[in-house]
Design a protein around this motif. Structure first.
Motif, PDB file in Angstrom:
ATOM      1  N   LEU A 109       0.723  -1.103  -0.032  1.00 19.98           N
ATOM      2  CA  LEU A 109      -0.044   0.085   0.016  1.00 19.98           C
ATOM      3  C   LEU A 109       0.771   1.169  -0.103  1.00 19.98           C
ATOM      4  CD1 LEU A 109      -2.544  -0.870   2.611  1.00 19.98           C
ATOM      5  CD2 LEU A 109      -2.672  -1.369   0.179  1.00 19.98           C
ATOM      6  N   ASP A 110       0.565   2.353  -1.053  1.00 23.21           N
ATOM      7  CA  ASP A 110       1.266   3.521  -0.872  1.00 23.21           C
ATOM      8  C   ASP A 110       0.345   4.579  -0.747  1.00 23.21           C
ATOM      9  OD1 ASP A 110       3.082   5.355  -1.482  1.00 23.21           O
ATOM     10  OD2 ASP A 110       4.240   4.086  -2.873  1.00 23.21           O
ATOM     11  N   ALA A 111       0.794   5.182   0.231  1.00 22.98           N
ATOM     12  CA  ALA A 111      -0.112   6.753   0.551  1.00 22.98           C
ATOM     13  C   ALA A 111       0.126   7.791  -0.446  1.00 22.98           C
ATOM     14  CB  ALA A 111       0.113   7.045   1.990  1.00 22.98           C
ATOM     15  N   ALA A 112       1.516   7.877  -0.953  1.00 23.45           N
ATOM     16  CA  ALA A 112       1.988   8.848  -1.774  1.00 23.45           C
ATOM     17  C   ALA A 112       1.381   8.720  -3.084  1.00 23.45           C
ATOM     18  CB  ALA A 112       3.372   9.126  -1.543  1.00 23.45           C
ATOM     19  N   ALA A 156      -1.956  -2.112  -9.775  1.00 23.66           N
ATOM     20  CA  ALA A 156      -2.723  -2.337  -8.874  1.00 23.66           C
ATOM     21  C   ALA A 156      -2.297  -3.755  -8.060  1.00 23.66           C
ATOM     22  CB  ALA A 156      -4.122  -2.641  -9.527  1.00 23.66           C
ATOM     23  N   SER A 157      -2.468  -3.686  -6.841  1.00 25.25           N
ATOM     24  CA  SER A 157      -2.339  -4.974  -5.756  1.00 25.25           C
ATOM     25  C   SER A 157      -0.947  -5.259  -6.036  1.00 25.25           C
ATOM     26  CB  SER A 157      -3.410  -5.954  -6.200  1.00 25.25           C
ATOM     27  OG  SER A 157      -4.798  -5.438  -6.246  1.00 25.25           O
ATOM     28  N   VAL A 158       0.217  -4.565  -5.984  1.00 21.11           N
ATOM     29  CA  VAL A 158       1.390  -4.809  -6.309  1.00 21.11           C
ATOM     30  C   VAL A 158       2.202  -5.309  -5.076  1.00 21.11           C
ATOM     31  CG1 VAL A 158       3.643  -3.801  -7.139  1.00 21.11           C
ATOM     32  CG2 VAL A 158       1.380  -2.619  -7.626  1.00 21.11           C
ATOM     33  N   GLY A 159       3.008  -6.311  -5.175  1.00 23.21           N
ATOM     34  CA  GLY A 159       3.856  -6.898  -4.666  1.00 23.21           C
ATOM     35  C   GLY A 159       5.304  -6.385  -4.506  1.00 23.21           C
ATOM     36  N   ALA A 160       6.066  -6.833  -3.547  1.00 27.62           N
ATOM     37  CA  ALA A 160       7.192  -6.448  -3.180  1.00 27.62           C
ATOM     38  C   ALA A 160       8.469  -7.289  -3.602  1.00 27.62           C
ATOM     39  CB  ALA A 160       7.561  -5.905  -1.635  1.00 27.62           C
ATOM     40  N   LEU A 161       9.521  -6.986  -4.245  1.00 25.46           N
ATOM     41  CA  LEU A 161      10.514  -7.656  -4.629  1.00 25.46           C
ATOM     42  C   LEU A 161      11.952  -7.318  -3.818  1.00 25.46           C
ATOM     43  CD1 LEU A 161      10.147  -7.464  -8.472  1.00 25.46           C
ATOM     44  CD2 LEU A 161       9.429  -9.283  -7.066  1.00 25.46           C
ATOM     45  N   SER A 162      12.753  -8.273  -3.506  1.00 28.09           N
ATOM     46  CA  SER A 162      13.897  -8.003  -3.119  1.00 28.09           C
ATOM     47  C   SER A 162      15.127  -8.942  -3.396  1.00 28.09           C
ATOM     48  CB  SER A 162      14.232  -7.888  -1.666  1.00 28.09           C
ATOM     49  OG  SER A 162      13.446  -9.177  -0.894  1.00 28.09           O
ATOM     50  N   ILE A 193      11.292  -0.269 -10.903  1.00 26.84           N
ATOM     51  CA  ILE A 193      10.085   0.650 -10.583  1.00 26.84           C
ATOM     52  C   ILE A 193      10.381   0.622  -9.061  1.00 26.84           C
ATOM     53  CG2 ILE A 193       7.772   0.838 -10.783  1.00 26.84           C
ATOM     54  CD1 ILE A 193       7.862  -0.422 -13.221  1.00 26.84           C
ATOM     55  N   TYR A 194      10.001   1.681  -8.331  1.00 30.14           N
ATOM     56  CA  TYR A 194      10.102   1.587  -6.829  1.00 30.14           C
ATOM     57  C   TYR A 194       8.572   2.360  -6.199  1.00 30.14           C
ATOM     58  CZ  TYR A 194      15.336   1.997  -7.439  1.00 30.14           C
ATOM     59  OH  TYR A 194      16.556   1.944  -7.659  1.00 30.14           O
ATOM     60  N   SER A 195       8.502   2.079  -5.090  1.00 30.29           N
ATOM     61  CA  SER A 195       7.130   2.663  -4.204  1.00 30.29           C
ATOM     62  C   SER A 195       7.978   3.924  -3.915  1.00 30.29           C
ATOM     63  CB  SER A 195       6.692   1.792  -3.435  1.00 30.29           C
ATOM     64  OG  SER A 195       7.643   1.599  -2.338  1.00 30.29           O
ATOM     65  N   SER A 196       6.838   4.642  -3.163  1.00 31.25           N
ATOM     66  CA  SER A 196       7.495   5.683  -2.297  1.00 31.25           C
ATOM     67  C   SER A 196       7.804   5.381  -0.998  1.00 31.25           C
ATOM     68  CB  SER A 196       6.415   6.801  -2.304  1.00 31.25           C
ATOM     69  OG  SER A 196       5.447   6.233  -1.603  1.00 31.25           O
ATOM     70  N   ASP A 197       8.207   6.133  -0.160  1.00 32.15           N
ATOM     71  CA  ASP A 197       8.817   5.896   1.025  1.00 32.15           C
ATOM     72  C   ASP A 197       7.502   5.590   2.317  1.00 32.15           C
ATOM     73  OD1 ASP A 197      11.570   5.823   0.529  1.00 32.15           O
ATOM     74  OD2 ASP A 197      11.444   7.863   0.758  1.00 32.15           O
ATOM     75  N   ASN A 198       6.411   6.187   1.666  1.00 32.53           N
ATOM     76  CA  ASN A 198       5.180   6.057   2.579  1.00 32.53           C
ATOM     77  C   ASN A 198       4.383   5.163   2.167  1.00 32.53           C
ATOM     78  OD1 ASN A 198       3.210   6.644   4.283  1.00 32.53           O
ATOM     79  ND2 ASN A 198       2.376   8.728   3.379  1.00 32.53           N
ATOM     80  N   THR A 199       4.835   3.756   2.854  1.00 33.23           N
ATOM     81  CA  THR A 199       4.247   2.527   2.384  1.00 33.23           C
ATOM     82  C   THR A 199       3.882   1.554   3.434  1.00 33.23           C
ATOM     83  OG1 THR A 199       6.401   1.513   2.105  1.00 33.23           O
ATOM     84  CG2 THR A 199       5.322   2.447   0.065  1.00 33.23           C
ATOM     85  N   ASP A 200       3.053   0.766   3.343  1.00 33.70           N
ATOM     86  CA  ASP A 200       2.786  -0.309   4.332  1.00 33.70           C
ATOM     87  C   ASP A 200       2.361  -1.736   3.634  1.00 33.70           C
ATOM     88  OD1 ASP A 200       2.144  -1.621   6.549  1.00 33.70           O
ATOM     89  OD2 ASP A 200       0.036  -0.685   6.964  1.00 33.70           O
ATOM     90  N   ASN A 205       7.786   3.509   6.351  1.00 34.73           N
ATOM     91  CA  ASN A 205       8.661   4.432   6.131  1.00 34.73           C
ATOM     92  C   ASN A 205       9.923   3.694   5.189  1.00 34.73           C
ATOM     93  OD1 ASN A 205       7.634   6.921   7.047  1.00 34.73           O
ATOM     94  ND2 ASN A 205       8.349   6.185   9.086  1.00 34.73           N
ATOM     95  N   GLN A 206       9.418   2.722   4.278  1.00 35.96           N
ATOM     96  CA  GLN A 206      10.307   1.813   3.469  1.00 35.96           C
ATOM     97  C   GLN A 206       9.874   2.166   2.196  1.00 35.96           C
ATOM     98  OE1 GLN A 206      10.700  -1.974   4.990  1.00 35.96           O
ATOM     99  NE2 GLN A 206      11.949  -2.804   3.288  1.00 35.96           N
ATOM    100  N   ARG A 207      10.891   2.181   1.340  1.00 38.81           N
ATOM    101  CA  ARG A 207      10.768   2.067  -0.364  1.00 38.81           C
ATOM    102  C   ARG A 207      11.061   0.780  -0.544  1.00 38.81           C
ATOM    103  NH1 ARG A 207      14.044   5.981  -4.741  1.00 38.81           N
ATOM    104  NH2 ARG A 207      12.146   6.316  -5.938  1.00 38.81           N
ATOM    105  N   TYR A 208       9.775   0.223  -1.434  1.00 35.51           N
ATOM    106  CA  TYR A 208       9.990  -1.046  -2.059  1.00 35.51           C
ATOM    107  C   TYR A 208      10.272  -1.291  -3.489  1.00 35.51           C
ATOM    108  CZ  TYR A 208       7.807  -2.705   2.353  1.00 35.51           C
ATOM    109  OH  TYR A 208       7.581  -2.919   3.807  1.00 35.51           O
ATOM    110  N   THR A 209      10.937  -2.274  -3.982  1.00 29.88           N
ATOM    111  CA  THR A 209      11.033  -2.404  -5.244  1.00 29.88           C
ATOM    112  C   THR A 209      10.024  -3.132  -5.909  1.00 29.88           C
ATOM    113  OG1 THR A 209      13.686  -2.758  -5.154  1.00 29.88           O
ATOM    114  CG2 THR A 209      12.684  -3.686  -7.116  1.00 29.88           C
ATOM    115  N   LEU A 210       9.287  -2.588  -6.962  1.00 26.83           N
ATOM    116  CA  LEU A 210       8.213  -3.453  -7.507  1.00 26.83           C
ATOM    117  C   LEU A 210       8.508  -3.990  -8.866  1.00 26.83           C
ATOM    118  CD1 LEU A 210       5.850  -0.383  -6.968  1.00 26.83           C
ATOM    119  CD2 LEU A 210       6.551  -2.102  -5.227  1.00 26.83           C
ATOM    120  N   ALA A 211       9.704  -3.540  -9.529  1.00 31.39           N
ATOM    121  CA  ALA A 211      10.027  -4.311 -10.724  1.00 31.39           C
ATOM    122  C   ALA A 211      11.483  -4.088 -10.874  1.00 31.39           C
ATOM    123  CB  ALA A 211       9.472  -3.670 -11.943  1.00 31.39           C
TER     124      ALA A 211
END
Length: 612
Positions: free
Chosen positions: A299-302, A343-349, A362-369, A393-399
């Motif tokens: 989830l990304d509020a930003a 939509a309904s995106v997962g996190a990669l690492s 592709i990243y998310s913002s820092d304002n995530t859960d 307060n974490q930035r996730y890799t989406l692609a």
């Protein structure tokens, strides 16, 4: 007398040695180049060199550059010289396989007609509205043609990649075969919710226009042998035999574009509120160095998108509009894209201690859960997601782009599977993994409308460009994929910029004065036009005519001053350029000669004293 003869002999000897060194350099070292730029922008990468080595038949490159029409366009001319130097580097490193033709398409010439026939674009920038060409056309022995319509200075970091791609397409012109494995209705079909027939997804219609595309269901057992790019869309229910075939395809250096998803909005079970829809490819991905948890949705509020609900317009933190620094500007797949909707995106690492090369796209913002995908799937209230949101307060890799060394997900060949050989490791893994498959669906990146009986698709996001770029990039050779973005050669000329700003300021001030005078004249002429004699003819008395004549003279004088300011600007920059040329061409060699003469004098004195 002897001393004078010695000095003369030394001077003649220096001239002879200098001339000999120049001749030796031209004969023996003409192909040797030394690139001292910060990012080696005038040198070819190893990937480009490998592409040149694999050329079988000569390739003709036609560089169209409007040298005369671009006179006075300093920035464009500098960039054109950069392109020309790089093309010459390609020709020099190709061992005669690249034949470069440099053409100035003068207006109304046969050269301009030829540029038009190739499909090159002329920008109307030149003096007098002449078209300015800065493009490249190429042809091979089979008369296949590829072009770069116009070299955009804004895309300078991808200059080498674009040229290498054109050369590769001409050296290996076969059609790219794309195999798609999915049970989602990407090619259209009956909608289980409505019972009606749905059209193919627009992204796959576009891919069919560019490549040979074949679709297989999740019940397939092997990857087709002729596959150049393998697309996995929401992989679920794969048999062990199919997973082994995909794994060995990757171990052989096959290119894979995987769209995994913790919750697929396009899956019929998910659409009916079920908990299904999550991708199941973790075994392969983990072995390849990619960590993906199909039970977590980001989830990304930003970057949440506003959607219309029964309560009005609300922000959905699971529907994301990814843009700006969330897209990697240094990778050819995502460079130049404005926004990607998902939509309904997962996190990669990256798996800890993995030796793969990991490049987030592709990243998310820092304002995530993170939220459980099962809970997310049954939650229809957008406000409920917002109420339970707690930023990590974490930035996730989406692609991400994954390459390099990887191990097979299998220790041995599964029972019942017949293969000629088993590959346990690879050094050429080529994978782009995206933690969402919903970005492929039409509703997240475009709208459809009826235009005189035809359906017109209008994109409002760059999802289609992203997928096309990824397939095009993976469809090339390993050498082409390895060509990364480069630095830019341009460096700011602060003194020239200051001169330009100063002259432009004076120019604008004069222009404002002229505009004010023009407005006053229009007012005067409006008043005069209201003073008409019989028959409607305009009548001016001597005083009014004298006022108009004076203003016209003043107008001419101001325009002359404007031209003088512009001319002075060009003169200041030209004088600075002449000074720099003088320093480079004359002063530096003179200093070098004086230094050599001083050294020769010191050596001669030491020799006369018996010190050496």
């Amino acid at each position: 007398m002897l001393k004078k003869f010695s000095n003369t002999f030394t001077a003649i000897l220096l001239v002879v040695v200098f001339t000999a060194l120049v001749l030796i350099n031209n004969l023996l070292f003409s192909s040797v180049r030394l690139d001292l730029t910060e990012d080696q922008v005038y040198s070819l990468s190893d990937g480009s060199k490998q592409i040149l080595q694999e050329i079988d038949e000569p390739i003709h490159l036609y560089f169209f550059y409007s040298d005369k029409a671009s006179n006075g366009m300093t920035s464009l001319r500098n960039y054109a010289n950069r392109v020309e130097s790089l093309l010459q580097e390609y020709a020099s490193a190709s061992d005669g396989k690249i034949i470069l033709h440099e053409i100035d398409p003068v207006p109304f010439s046969e050269a301009e007609d030829r540029a038009t026939q190739f499909g090159l674009t002329g920008a109307t920038l030149g003096n007098g509205g002449d078209a300015v060409y800065l493009g490249l056309a190429g042809s091979n022995a089979y008369d296949d043609q590829k072009t770069i319509a116009f070299f955009d200075p804004q895309q300078e970091s991808f200059l080498e990649y674009e040229i290498s791609k054109l050369i590769y397409q001409l050296s290996d012109p076969k059609q790219v075969n794309v195999s798609v494995i999915t049970d989602l209705p990407v090619m259209g079909g009956q909608n289980p919710m409505t019972g009606q027939m749905d059209p193919p997804w627009t992204i796959f219609t576009q891919l069919q226009q560019l490549y040979t595309v074949q679709k297989l269901g999740n019940d397939a057992s092997v990857v087709p042998e002729d596959t150049d790019v393998l697309m996995l869309v929401n992989p679920t229910g794969y048999s062990e035999e199919l997973q082994f075939s995909i794994d060995q395809y990757a171990m052989r250096g096959g290119k894979i574009l995987a769209f995994v998803d913790p919750h697929s909005e396009a899956d019929p079970m998910a659409a009916m509120g079920g908990a299904g829809g999550g991708s199941q490819l973790s075994k392969l991905l983990t072995s390849w160095g990619v960590q993906f948890d199909p039970t977590q949705v980001v989830l990304d509020a930003a970057s949440g998108l506003d959607i219309r609900t029964q309560s009005g317009v609300e922000r959905h933190m699971g529907y994301l509009g990814l843009q700006g620094d969330m897209l990697d500007a240094d990778d050819v797949v995502t460079s130049g894209l404005d926004v990607i909707n998902a939509a309904s995106v997962g996190a990669l690492s990256k798996v800890k201690d993995s030796s793969i090369q990991w490049t987030p796209l592709i990243y998310s913002s820092d304002n995530t859960d993170l939220v459980d995908s099962a809970t997310y799937g049954v939650t229809r209230d957008v406000q409920a997601l917002a109420n339970n949101f707690k930023s990590k307060n974490q930035r996730y890799t989406l692609a991400a782009r994954v390459s390099g060394k990887a191990s097979s997900a299998f220790d041995q060949v599964p029972n019942g599977v017949e293969v000629d050989s088993f590959i346990s490791q690879t050094k050429q893994l080529n994978l782009i993994v995206v933690a969402d498959s919903d970005l492929l669906t039409d509703r997240f990146w475009g709208s459809q409308s009826n235009f005189f009986g035809q359906t017109v698709f209008t994109p409002f996001a760059n999802n289609g460009d992203f997928v096309t770029n990824a397939v095009e990039n993976l469809g090339g050779s390993n050498a082409l994929i390895s060509v990364r973005s480069r630095g830019t050669f341009a460096r700011p000329f602060e003194v020239v910029d200051q001169l330009t700003v100063k002259a432009e300021q004076r120019f604008r001030e004069k222009e404002q004065v002229l505009q004010q005078e023009l407005q006053q004249t229009e007012q005067q002429l409006t008043q005069l036009q209201s003073q008409q004699a019989e028959g409607g003819m305009l009548v001016l008395n001597d005083q009014q005519q004298q006022a108009v004549d004076q203003f016209m003279q003043k107008k001419i004088h101001i325009r002359k001053e404007l031209r003088e300011v512009r001319h002075q600007l060009d003169m200041d920059i030209e004088n600075l350029g002449s000074l720099l040329k003088l320093l480079n061409i004359a002063v530096a060699p003179i200093l070098l000669v004086l230094l050599l003469g001083l050294m020769a004098r010191i050596i001669r004195k030491k020799a006369s004293r018996g010190l050496i």
